[in-house]
Scaffold this motif. Structure first.
Motif, PDB file in Angstrom:
ATOM      1  N   LEU A 240      30.367  25.502 -12.767  1.00 50.66           N
ATOM      2  CA  LEU A 240      31.210  26.347 -13.616  1.00 50.66           C
ATOM      3  C   LEU A 240      31.903  27.189 -12.564  1.00 50.66           C
ATOM      4  N   SER A 241      31.006  27.724 -11.366  1.00 51.25           N
ATOM      5  CA  SER A 241      31.514  28.754 -10.575  1.00 51.25           C
ATOM      6  C   SER A 241      32.849  28.183  -9.921  1.00 51.25           C
ATOM      7  N   SER A 242      32.748  26.867  -9.361  1.00 55.34           N
ATOM      8  CA  SER A 242      33.695  26.293  -8.659  1.00 55.34           C
ATOM      9  C   SER A 242      34.861  26.110  -9.386  1.00 55.34           C
ATOM     10  N   ALA A 243      34.794  25.918 -10.774  1.00 52.69           N
ATOM     11  CA  ALA A 243      35.950  25.820 -11.495  1.00 52.69           C
ATOM     12  C   ALA A 243      36.737  27.230 -12.175  1.00 52.69           C
ATOM     13  N   VAL A 244      35.738  28.118 -12.226  1.00 44.51           N
ATOM     14  CA  VAL A 244      36.219  29.620 -12.452  1.00 44.51           C
ATOM     15  C   VAL A 244      36.857  30.224 -11.613  1.00 44.51           C
ATOM     16  N   ILE A 245      36.267  30.226 -10.261  1.00 44.15           N
ATOM     17  CA  ILE A 245      36.796  31.129  -8.939  1.00 44.15           C
ATOM     18  C   ILE A 245      38.024  30.807  -8.814  1.00 44.15           C
ATOM     19  N   PRO A 246      38.756  29.490  -8.725  1.00 41.24           N
ATOM     20  CA  PRO A 246      40.236  29.433  -8.295  1.00 41.24           C
ATOM     21  C   PRO A 246      40.900  29.832  -9.464  1.00 41.24           C
ATOM     22  N   ASN A 247      40.561  30.087 -10.770  1.00 39.93           N
ATOM     23  CA  ASN A 247      41.447  30.550 -12.035  1.00 39.93           C
ATOM     24  C   ASN A 247      40.879  31.815 -12.476  1.00 39.93           C
TER      25      ASN A 247
ATOM     26  N   LYS B 235      34.949   7.328  -6.659  1.00 36.00           N
ATOM     27  CA  LYS B 235      34.737   7.819  -8.009  1.00 36.00           C
ATOM     28  C   LYS B 235      35.933   8.076  -8.999  1.00 36.00           C
ATOM     29  N   ARG B 236      35.595   7.802 -10.092  1.00 34.28           N
ATOM     30  CA  ARG B 236      36.719   7.828 -11.211  1.00 34.28           C
ATOM     31  C   ARG B 236      37.333   9.568 -11.086  1.00 34.28           C
ATOM     32  N   ALA B 237      38.623   9.584 -11.096  1.00 35.62           N
ATOM     33  CA  ALA B 237      39.306  10.985 -10.945  1.00 35.62           C
ATOM     34  C   ALA B 237      38.808  11.843 -12.242  1.00 35.62           C
ATOM     35  N   GLN B 238      38.523  11.504 -13.443  1.00 39.35           N
ATOM     36  CA  GLN B 238      38.319  12.116 -14.495  1.00 39.35           C
ATOM     37  C   GLN B 238      36.725  12.235 -14.766  1.00 39.35           C
ATOM     38  N   ASP B 239      35.791  11.932 -14.015  1.00 40.93           N
ATOM     39  CA  ASP B 239      34.386  11.876 -14.034  1.00 40.93           C
ATOM     40  C   ASP B 239      33.942  13.224 -14.002  1.00 40.93           C
TER      41      ASP B 239
ATOM     42  N   LYS C 200      30.029  26.288   7.149  1.00 37.10           N
ATOM     43  CA  LYS C 200      30.071  25.386   6.052  1.00 37.10           C
ATOM     44  C   LYS C 200      31.106  25.668   4.994  1.00 37.10           C
ATOM     45  N   ASN C 201      31.772  26.745   5.105  1.00 36.60           N
ATOM     46  CA  ASN C 201      32.945  27.032   4.236  1.00 36.60           C
ATOM     47  C   ASN C 201      34.029  25.938   3.961  1.00 36.60           C
ATOM     48  N   PRO C 202      34.481  25.395   5.387  1.00 39.01           N
ATOM     49  CA  PRO C 202      35.452  24.228   5.293  1.00 39.01           C
ATOM     50  C   PRO C 202      34.892  23.257   4.713  1.00 39.01           C
ATOM     51  N   LEU C 203      33.639  22.763   4.786  1.00 42.73           N
ATOM     52  CA  LEU C 203      33.162  21.683   4.295  1.00 42.73           C
ATOM     53  C   LEU C 203      33.213  21.912   2.808  1.00 42.73           C
ATOM     54  N   TYR C 204      32.893  22.931   2.392  1.00 49.19           N
ATOM     55  CA  TYR C 204      32.784  23.493   0.828  1.00 49.19           C
ATOM     56  C   TYR C 204      34.200  23.237   0.259  1.00 49.19           C
ATOM     57  N   LYS C 205      35.043  23.779   1.136  1.00 46.86           N
ATOM     58  CA  LYS C 205      36.623  23.640   0.655  1.00 46.86           C
ATOM     59  C   LYS C 205      37.050  22.106   0.613  1.00 46.86           C
ATOM     60  N   HIS C 206      36.609  21.328   1.536  1.00 45.15           N
ATOM     61  CA  HIS C 206      37.263  20.049   1.581  1.00 45.15           C
ATOM     62  C   HIS C 206      36.567  19.373   0.412  1.00 45.15           C
ATOM     63  N   PHE C 207      35.200  19.635  -0.091  1.00 46.84           N
ATOM     64  CA  PHE C 207      34.636  18.783  -1.379  1.00 46.84           C
ATOM     65  C   PHE C 207      35.220  19.535  -2.487  1.00 46.84           C
ATOM     66  N   ILE C 208      35.329  20.599  -2.544  1.00 47.69           N
ATOM     67  CA  ILE C 208      36.278  21.077  -3.828  1.00 47.69           C
ATOM     68  C   ILE C 208      37.662  20.820  -4.065  1.00 47.69           C
ATOM     69  N   GLU C 209      38.342  20.565  -2.867  1.00 49.68           N
ATOM     70  CA  GLU C 209      39.799  20.107  -3.008  1.00 49.68           C
ATOM     71  C   GLU C 209      39.679  18.617  -3.139  1.00 49.68           C
ATOM     72  N   THR C 210      38.781  17.691  -2.923  1.00 52.36           N
ATOM     73  CA  THR C 210      38.607  16.737  -2.988  1.00 52.36           C
ATOM     74  C   THR C 210      38.223  16.139  -4.486  1.00 52.36           C
ATOM     75  N   VAL C 211      37.383  16.898  -4.966  1.00 50.78           N
ATOM     76  CA  VAL C 211      37.291  16.939  -6.288  1.00 50.78           C
ATOM     77  C   VAL C 211      38.329  17.041  -7.303  1.00 50.78           C
ATOM     78  N   ASP C 212      39.024  17.994  -7.099  1.00 51.27           N
ATOM     79  CA  ASP C 212      40.058  18.746  -7.825  1.00 51.27           C
ATOM     80  C   ASP C 212      41.294  17.764  -7.428  1.00 51.27           C
ATOM     81  N   GLY C 213      41.737  17.087  -6.387  1.00 53.96           N
ATOM     82  CA  GLY C 213      42.691  16.241  -5.917  1.00 53.96           C
ATOM     83  C   GLY C 213      42.390  14.802  -5.749  1.00 53.96           C
TER      84      GLY C 213
END
Length: 1504
Positions: free
Chosen positions: A454-461, A363-367, A1061-1074
């Motif tokens: 929104l939760s996934s954006a809020v929690i790390p910040n 996907k596009r990184a900024q999508d 499932k937590n590592p899989l969640y982490k993997h998806f979130i980090e992929t979206v961010d990076g």
């Protein structure tokens, strides 16, 4: 009694097919022709055909079993004996055969052929198959059962004949062969990848049918705690690896916007056709056994209505045997069916998750839709699995309904149409309802996706959010999304309530209407047989109609997944460089360019060339236009420009990441090895070393060289675990400078051909910046040594005097391209300040000098991710019930009890009606009326039951639990944010809340409802014979032991399911961010492989839990089989009443089904309560930050205007990230733990401007965290305007202090500029301290508009025109709306709004100046000098009278501060006036300033 040939000849039909014999053997046997044809010839032929096909397949397989020679010899010996016996039988049959017995010889010959085929079959199966032979075991088992019947016939007909005796020996030999062939071969298996950890792979058909392979796991789970290491491995056949090629071949790529609406569903079913076809055979067998029940009921009731004198006891024994076969068959076929289906569902999840992730990586990184992948991976795919659960019931229900209708017609005639008409009406209404169900579900899923995004954006910040006093605002916004989601789910659940009523209407109303028509001519046997057929006709449709909401929800989820897979992908718009498309200069021209640039390697080739390029993030909205530039290979190009000039866009364009391009970008190498440093470094939550290495192999010397070049050795020495330290979510455990240098080290370690670096040294102190620039980018730097082509964006030329080429970007174009010398001569020389041309002489006593030891050995440290064993089953339920209220629960239990009584009692009333009708038909109307009333009341109580649970109790509990968890998160201490991965916390708000809304809510109601029905039916079954009650205590004891063993193991597995499932969640979130970083480094395939591994790890406990549930279901069905055998035995031997026996047997039909449903609902409930356990543990184990301060025994009265002056006193303060409490300061052996601050004593007068500086990681940001209450002092005290900080609630403290965090946070999901800029302190405090308001209010609250303040703030920072150009304050603030530097300006505007609102609230007007406290943390790290100066002017103008504490590395305005604090190693190294410290010989400030300070502002300029 033994019969001779003459007596055998007396049989009237023994030579015909039969199947029942007449005239001999007590008329209770099969004919010999039937036995030989069906029980011998047919199995032998099937065996021979399958064996030949299997031998052909095995001949091409490798040998996997080495050893076991003696065991193999033993099997061959047994087969040899069996072959010899078969030869003897052929000889005897040939000698004694008569003209009427040709089938006897054929049966014997084919049995001999089958036994001969067994020899090679056994040899090949032993050596080339992991498990015992399935077809050999099935053949031997069934032929043994058949041979029992044939042996009985032989002994009854020819008791002394040789054939009879040899045939009996043959059957005994088969039993021995079956025992040998069913033995596993685990100890002899030579697995390529080590010992097999999954006994399922080596288990035979009997072990799989009875789930014996789970026994070791169950025993281990009962005796000790299970961990991920002690679980069985996942069968590769259902793993993710098999589907990676499917995804690459186009699960998503083959779908586009022209695809059909159900193309993904069609493709999925085609790819997984094997797994989804596997359950068909056991499902057919289950249907056959199920449809045998009414025949058993009819035969048993007819037998009981016969006189004992006219009936034979053999029939009674036969009925007992039939009940054992039927109900045991139901148990085993159910187990096989669900095992195969669960494997298919496991493969379905693997296939879809792999497809979603592979699409995500393209996907596009900024999508902005990328975050939807997290919701798709969890909630949507779980919904798809739920809808597919009843996939085979779709076709089975249609077939079973048709068969039951025909059989009911045979019983009742035209009255059979009544149930069909009712079923058709309910089906039509359900289909009509489905048009709205999918729409309502899609609405709720869209809101869920927004909330999770929104939760996934809020929690790390959260640190930045709380520092900016936005915790309450963001919390209210999240809770508002939760309210919207619950409201949408209510509308969906109203439809599911109606669907449930329509599903139960046929099974409740059909008997009433049917029997009202045909009761006049009905006998007891006919009534209860017909009731059984009505049950079999309506029950499949009831189940199917109940599943309609889940099926429609799954269809909606499939559409959402397909939409994601069809969405636009990233396209690398770079092309191969050539003369035609880019007009690249020939060799002579390139040589001239090399001489012009003055590089060491003259005539180097062009690496990248652009021609007429316009770049943008939206079509037609160009950030840069008509870009023509050339990057020489192995050279260093520096790009300069003001804030928002397009430097970052140009960096991304060279990586092929800008979606809209007009023109050409050519690159010399098709796929160069690339590295990338983002302006906001993307770090994965693993160790520092793993972040630097990435997916490359570890090279100790090279790693050490890279670490030294980036000057990280001293940082590693200051960290407790060195480079094995976990960096935290988004690097939260590190300072900003450390994150920058780790990202730079990663870019170097990759040994790239092309490095794109976006402000890699921003945020570093001057000295460290000089050292890193020298060792990485200097003439002898590491990039020069590796001949890397470097493209670097920066704010200034400082420290980069050895660059080969400089680009200046401004006003949407490249204003200059050339050398530094040429730039100095142009009117753009303003980009070169005095400090920029500094000779760069650096003190060689760097932190990496010889005095520092560094050991770069491979890391063996492993992070312990094993979660503690969850405790407190009843406590979880109390936690859940307290969130909904006990009165609501009590009313629900009353409704459910009424429904269960009415559902069970109706069959008893039918018996009363039947018995009364035989004596007096005049009371039919009375019984019919009561029967009808019972069924209608049952339906009404069910409607109230489902509605009350889904629309009253569930929503209230869901809102309350979300609010409690959210408030606990916002009140959590700093240590939680820096040590717990954000994926764990995101899991609380995604998978746990989804479980509570869906599975917990529905399974709780279903478990209570079906559990009470099972109790009622058990009581009804006991009416058949009081003697049955004697066996109930034994069954209860068995149930108790089974559930005790089961619950301990399943509870642990449930916990592991959620934790895995937590590592899989982490993997998806980090992929979206990076995503941009991942693609730039070429890690896409490595991340896809890692995703498959993490997916398999998450599948292991899920699959084992599903199998464990089926094990329990099997045990329960076998108990039902025991009850059925006991009921049949008591009825036939004690001659019980036919009516009550019919009631018991009809109830027993649904009892098995209800008991199975109860097991499923109960296990789903237990699974969902693991979510409650996690939430409860989070609430209990994470104290609020106000609670953890042991000094805060109470709070003092804080004045409304506090802090009005901003004076600060710190006295002997010591603080640590590890341990806020005094008694926890010492670790093992009494050693002091690592402290962030040591002995800080500092006095700041009101209105002073204080600059805090020091090397990266020196404790500067920790000082600000201390003042804001994130860090608690273990010793010493802090006072602001005389008020001790420990007595001020943390949320109030941050509300009164204005802070600019280092990384500002902006609300995602397309919220407006207004929502991101307005400040509402009332909502902040009301949410954190009285959060119940959030349950009643939506995302928006009626608050006074702040238009004047917002416009003033935006004009003050120069962003008003930018906002107006994008639609004004109420326009959506997209991610690309502002550049990184403009984000910092916007953050300052937010602070200005707060200051003006504070003045207005105190004085009623915004113009009057009053004091306060302003904290600035690296506010200018991303700004060019011009913007930096403008921002500083805005600060001194808008915050006049404020005490300002600024943490900064850039010291352009150092002389404008009243005081400078230099920190190092968590201590204050020196403090004083800047003019004094700058001239002090050997002073720390002078060393940091590096001999240049740039321009300053005079005091006279402050106001203007």
């Amino acid at each position: 009694m033994a019969l001779n040939n003459s007596i055998g000849a007396a049989c009237l039909n023994d030579e015909s097919f039969g199947p029942s014999v007449v005239g001999c053997r007590d008329n209770f046997d099969f004919t010999r022709t039937f036995e030989q044809s069906i029980l011998s010839i047919a199995p032998s032929v099937v065996m021979i055909v399958i064996a030949c096909a299997r031998l052909f397949y095995l001949s091409r397989q490798p040998i996997v079993v080495h050893g076991g020679q003696r065991f193999r010899l033993l099997k061959l010996t047994a087969i040899g004996v069996f072959v010899g016996i078969q030869i003897a039988l052929v000889a005897i049959a040939s000698k004694n055969s008569g003209p009427g017995e040709p089938s006897n010889i054929a049966a014997a010959v084919l049995a001999l052929c089958a036994s001969l085929v067994m020899i090679p079959a056994s040899l090949y199966e032993h050596s080339r198959s992991l498990k015992p032979s399935t077809y050999l075991s099935i053949y031997l088992l069934f032929t043994i059962i058949f041979d029992v019947a044939r042996t009985r016939t032989q002994w009854l007909s020819y008791s002394g004949a040789p054939f009879t005796k040899v045939f009996t020996a043959s059957m005994a030999t088969k039993i021995g062969l079956l025992l040998l062939e069913s033995q596993h071969k685990t100890r002899w298996i030579a697995a390529v990848e080590g010992p097999l950890k999954n006994p399922e792979l080596t288990s035979g058909i009997f072990s799989q049918s009875l789930y014996f392979w789970l026994n070791r796991l169950i025993s281990r789970g009962y005796r000790s705690n299970l961990t991920s290491e002690t679980l069985y491995g996942l069968d590769k056949a259902i793993g993710a690896e098999r589907h990676m090629d499917d995804g690459r071949s186009g699960t998503g790529n083959s779908l586009d916007k022209r695809s059909k609406p159900r193309s993904l569903l069609t493709k999925t079913l085609w790819v997984l056709k094997g797994p989804f076809l596997a359950p068909i055979v056991p499902r057919i067998a289950l249907g056959g056994f199920t449809f045998s029940q009414p025949f058993l009921i009819n035969a048993l009731l007819s037998y009981l209505q016969q006189s004992p004198d006219t009936s034979t006891r053999n029939v009674g024994y036969g009925l007992i045997g039939a009940s054992a076969v039927i109900y045991t068959g139901i148990a085993i076929s159910t187990g096989l069916y669900w095992r195969a289906h669960q494997r298919a569902l496991c493969k379905l999840r693997a296939y879809l998750v792999v497809a979603v992730y592979q699409k995500l990586t393209s996907k596009r990184a900024q999508d902005e839709k990328n975050t939807s992948a997290i919701t798709l991976m969890n909630s949507d795919i779980m919904g798809i699995q739920g809808g597919f659960r009843d996939l085979h019931e779709l076709w089975a229900s249609v077939i079973e309904t048709a068969v039951a209708s025909w059989l009911l017609y045979r019983q009742l005639g035209p009255a059979f149409l009544v149930p069909i008409i009712i079923v058709l009406i309910c089906t039509g209404l359900t289909i009509s309802l489905g048009k709205f169900t999918g729409k309502r579900f899609r609405e709720s899923m869209q809101i869920l996706q927004q909330r999770i995004g929104l939760s996934s954006a809020v929690i790390p910040n959260l640190i930045a959010i709380k520092a900016a006093a936005m915790a309450g605002t963001v919390g209210a916004l999240l809770q508002g999304y939760r309210v919207q989601q619950i409201d949408a789910m209510k509308r969906f659940r109203i439809l599911t309530t109606v669907s449930t009523i329509l599903a139960f209407a046929p099974i409740l109303l059909s008997p009433v209407v049917t029997f009202s028509i045909s009761m006049g001519s009905m006998t007891i046997a006919k009534v209860f047989t017909s009731l059984a057929w009505i049950h079999l006709l309506c029950h499949p449709m009831t189940q199917l109609l109940q599943s309609v909401p889940q099926i429609l929800a799954a269809s909606t989820s499939f559409s959402r997944v397909q939409d994601f897979l069809e969405s636009e992908s990233h396209v690398d718009n770079r092309s191969a460089i050539n003369d035609e498309n880019l007009g690249v200069s020939g060799p002579d021209s390139m040589r001239e360019a090399g001489e012009k640039l003055g590089g060491a390697d003259q005539g180097s080739a062009t690496f990248i060339r652009t021609r007429g390029c316009s770049l943008g993030w939206k079509q037609g909205d160009w950030v840069l236009e008509n870009i023509d530039l050339s990057l020489p290979q192995s050279r260093f190009t520096l790009v300069l420009g003001p804030v928002a000039s397009g430097k970052s866009t140009l960096c991304k364009a060279l990586l092929g990441e800008v979606p809209f391009l007009d023109g050409c970008i050519g690159i010399r190498q098709p796929n160069p090895k690339t590295s990338y440093c983002d302006q906001d470094p993307m770090l994965f939550n693993t160790t520092i070393r793993d972040n630097i290495i990435g997916f490359d192999t570890f090279n100790g010397p090279w790693y050490e060289e890279v670490v030294r070049a980036c000057h990280l050795v001293e940082d590693f020495a200051s960290l407790p675990a060195g480079d094995h330290t976990q960096v935290g979510s988004k690097g939260s455990a590190l300072s900003g400078g450390q994150r920058k240098r780790i990202a730079l080290a990663r870019a170097i370690y990759a040994c790239p051909d092309f490095a794109v670096l976006d402000d890699p040294l921003g945020g570093l102190d001057s000295k460290t910046e000089q050292l890193v620039a020298r060792d990485v980018f200097g003439p002898s730097g590491i990039f020069r040594q590796k001949r890397t082509t470097v493209f670097l964006a920066a704010q200034a030329v400082r420290h980069f005097k050895s660059v080969d080429q400089v680009l200046v970007v401004r006003e949407k174009g490249v204003a200059f391209q050339g050398t530094l010398r040429e730039l100095r001569k142009t009117d753009l020389g303003a980009f070169l300040k005095a400090g920029d041309l500094h000779d760069g002489t650096v003190d060689n006593s760097s932190p990496n000098a010889a005095g520092k030891e560094f050991n770069a050995q491979p890391s063996e440290q492993k992070t312990d991710t094993t979660a503690p064993f969850p405790q407190g089953g009843l406590t979880n339920y109390r936690y859940y019930f307290s969130s909904m209220g006990l009165p609501l629960l009590a009313l629900y239990l009353i409704l459910t009890s009424c429904f269960s009584f009415l559902f069970s009692f109706s069959a008893v009333w039918l018996n009363f009606w039947t018995e009364s009708n035989q004596n007096d038909e005049r009371r039919t109307g009375f019984y019919l009326g009561i029967y009808f009333m019972l069924q209608i009341m049952c339906l009404c109580t069910l409607a109230l039951d489902v509605w009350w649970l889904g629309n009253v109790m569930g929503p209230k509990a869901g809102l309350a639990l979300h609010l409690r968890t959210l408030k606990n998160l916002l009140r959590a201490p700093l240590r939680y944010y820096t040590t717990v991965d954000s994926s764990v916390t995101t899991g609380y708000f995604s998978q746990d809340m989804s479980l509570i809304d869906g599975e917990l809510n529905s399974s709780f109601g279903n478990a209570i409802r079906t559990g009470l029905v099972v109790v009622g039916q058990a009581a009804v079954i006991a009416t058949a014979s009081p003697y049955l009650l004697v066996g109930y205590p034994v069954l209860l004891a068995v149930f108790f032991c089974v559930q005790k063993v089961y619950l301990r193991t399943s509870t642990q597995l449930r916990h592991l399911v959620l934790e895995s499932k937590n590592p899989l969640y982490k993997h998806f979130i980090e992929t979206v961010d990076g995503l941009l970083t991942i693609r730039a480094f070429g890690w896409t395939q490595s991340r896809i492989q890692l995703n498959g591994d993490l997916l398999d790890e998450s599948q292991r406990p899920s699959y084992l839990l599903a199998m464990l549930q089926q094990w329990l279901n099997l045990v329960l069905n076998l108990c039902v089989a025991c009850i059925a055998v006991i009921v049949t035995a008591l009825a036939t031997q004690l001659r019980t009443k036919a009516g009550f026996t019919g009631v018991a047997l009809v109830s027993l039909m649904s009892f098995g089904e209800m008991a199975g449903n109860w097991i499923r609902c109960y296990t789903e409930l237990q699974t969902a309560t693991a979510a409650l356990s996690r939430l409860r543990g989070f609430e209990n184990d994470v104290p609020g930050e106000d609670e953890q301060d042991e000094l805060a025994l109470g709070t003092c009265d804080v004045p409304e205007e506090w802090p009005s002056e901003g004076g600060i006193e710190l006295s002997g303060v010591t603080a640590s990230y590890d341990s806020p409490r005094r008694e926890q300061l010492k670790g093992e052996g009494g050693k002091l733990m690592t402290r962030a601050l040591r002995g800080i004593s500092l006095s700041i007068s009101p209105g002073e401007r204080v600059l805090v500086c020091g090397r990266t990681g020196s404790g500067k940001s920790s000082l600000l965290l201390l003042i804001q209450g994130f860090l608690l002092p273990s010793t010493g005290s802090i006072r602001i305007d005389g008020v001790p900080l420990h007595a001020v609630p943390r949320s109030l403290l941050r509300d009164r202090i204005i802070s600019l965090p280092q990384t500002p946070f902006f609300i995602p999901n397309n919220h407006t500029f207004r929502e991101n800029l307005e400040f509402h302190d009332d909502s902040n405090n009301s949410f954190l301290h009285d959060g119940n308001k959030a349950n009643k209010e939506n995302t928006g609250t009626k608050t006074p508009r702040q238009d004047k303040e917002l416009e003033h703030a935006l004009r003050a920072v120069g962003l008003w025109d930018v906002v107006v150009s994008q639609g004004g304050l109420d326009a959506e603030m997209h991610e690309e709306a502002l550049s990184r530097g403009q984000n910092q300006l916007f953050s300052l505007a937010r602070a200005i709004v707060r200051a003006r609102l504070r003045r207005r609230s105190e004085d009623g007007e915004a113009g009057k100046q009053k004091g306060g406290l302003l904290l600035l943390d690296e506010y200018n790290a991303r700004l060019d000098d011009e913007t930096d100066e403008a921002m500083w002017r805005a600060i001194v103008r808008e915050f006049e009278g404020y005490t300002i504490i600024c943490v900064a590395h850039r010291m352009r305005f150092v002389e404008e501060y009243d005081k400078v604090v230099v920190m190092g190693g968590g201590e204050i190294m020196e403090v004083g006036a800047p003019g004094e410290l700058l001239v002090r010989e050997g002073g720390r400030l002078r060393e940091l300033a590096g001999g240049h300070r740039g321009t300053t502002l005079g005091r006279g300029a402050e106001g203007g």
